[in-house]
Design a protein around this motif. Sequence first.
Motif, short mmCIF file in Angstrom:
data_model
loop_
_atom_site.label_atom_id
_atom_site.label_comp_id
_atom_site.label_asym_id
_atom_site.label_seq_id
_atom_site.Cartn_x
_atom_site.Cartn_y
_atom_site.Cartn_z
N ASP A 185 2.24 14.46 -13.25
CA ASP A 185 1.09 15.04 -13.96
C ASP A 185 0.98 16.53 -13.68
N THR A 186 1.20 16.92 -12.43
CA THR A 186 1.14 18.34 -12.06
C THR A 186 2.22 19.11 -12.81
N GLU A 187 3.41 18.54 -12.86
CA GLU A 187 4.51 19.20 -13.56
C GLU A 187 4.20 19.32 -15.05
N THR A 188 3.64 18.25 -15.62
CA THR A 188 3.27 18.27 -17.04
C THR A 188 2.21 19.34 -17.30
N LEU A 189 1.22 19.41 -16.43
CA LEU A 189 0.17 20.43 -16.58
C LEU A 189 0.73 21.83 -16.46
N GLN A 190 1.65 22.02 -15.52
CA GLN A 190 2.25 23.35 -15.35
C GLN A 190 3.03 23.74 -16.60
N LYS A 191 3.77 22.78 -17.17
CA LYS A 191 4.51 23.06 -18.40
C LYS A 191 3.56 23.38 -19.55
N VAL A 211 0.84 -1.20 0.00
CA VAL A 211 0.00 0.00 0.00
C VAL A 211 0.87 1.25 0.00
N LYS A 212 1.96 1.23 0.80
CA LYS A 212 2.88 2.37 0.83
C LYS A 212 3.50 2.58 -0.55
N ASN A 213 3.92 1.49 -1.19
CA ASN A 213 4.52 1.60 -2.53
C ASN A 213 3.50 2.16 -3.54
N GLN A 214 2.26 1.67 -3.44
CA GLN A 214 1.22 2.19 -4.33
C GLN A 214 1.00 3.68 -4.11
N LYS A 215 0.99 4.05 -2.82
CA LYS A 215 0.80 5.46 -2.47
C LYS A 215 1.94 6.30 -3.04
N GLN A 216 3.18 5.80 -2.89
CA GLN A 216 4.33 6.53 -3.40
C GLN A 216 4.26 6.65 -4.93
N GLU A 217 3.85 5.57 -5.59
CA GLU A 217 3.72 5.60 -7.05
C GLU A 217 2.64 6.60 -7.48
N LYS A 218 1.53 6.61 -6.74
CA LYS A 218 0.46 7.55 -7.06
C LYS A 218 0.93 8.99 -6.85
N GLU A 219 1.66 9.22 -5.75
CA GLU A 219 2.17 10.57 -5.48
C GLU A 219 3.15 10.98 -6.58
N LYS A 220 4.01 10.07 -6.97
CA LYS A 220 4.98 10.34 -8.03
C LYS A 220 4.26 10.68 -9.32
N LYS A 221 3.25 9.89 -9.66
CA LYS A 221 2.47 10.15 -10.87
C LYS A 221 1.74 11.48 -10.76
N TYR A 222 1.18 11.76 -9.60
CA TYR A 222 0.48 13.02 -9.37
C TYR A 222 1.43 14.20 -9.59
N PHE A 223 2.65 14.12 -9.01
CA PHE A 223 3.61 15.21 -9.17
C PHE A 223 4.06 15.33 -10.62
#
Length: 159
Positions: A58-64, A44-56
């Motif tokens: 995606d956020t970076e991609t959207l900002q660009k 669950v922790k790994n999934q959470k970290q992967e989701k956070e990584k993907k979220y960041f």
Amino acid sequence: MRWLDGIMDLLDVSDTGRKAKDLLCKNHTLQDEIASLRLEIDAVKNQKQEKEKKYFEDTETLQKAMKLKEEILTEETMFQYTGQLNVLRAENAMLDSELENNKQSKQVPETEVESDRSRLAAATPDRGQGQTSQRPGTCLPESKRREVMLAGPNEVRCD
């Protein structure tokens, strides 16, 4: 009876052994469950970290993407304003040219009026005061003659 006490003791020992065995088995089962739960927590922790990584990401991609769109919009706006500015500059140049032409066209009549005034002034002292002239505007007083010269000979009436 001793014999019976010995069997009872054996049964007690055997019961205690079974209980101990059961407890060991339960302990082992609980440890397995704990290990399984720890693995699940880690997953669950790994999934959470992967989701956070993907979220960041995606956020970076959207900002660009937003920054790129903003730059494009800025360029389009600048291009549009530059076009409008060029149109206004061309219109200004045209109006400046028209103004200059109007100034020049007004200077010619003013120069002609001054020339006519000079000729009139030169001609006026040569004439006698009693003479009447065939020229328009000569039947008027001096101040009116100036107005006539500015207005033009066809617009003069002698009353």
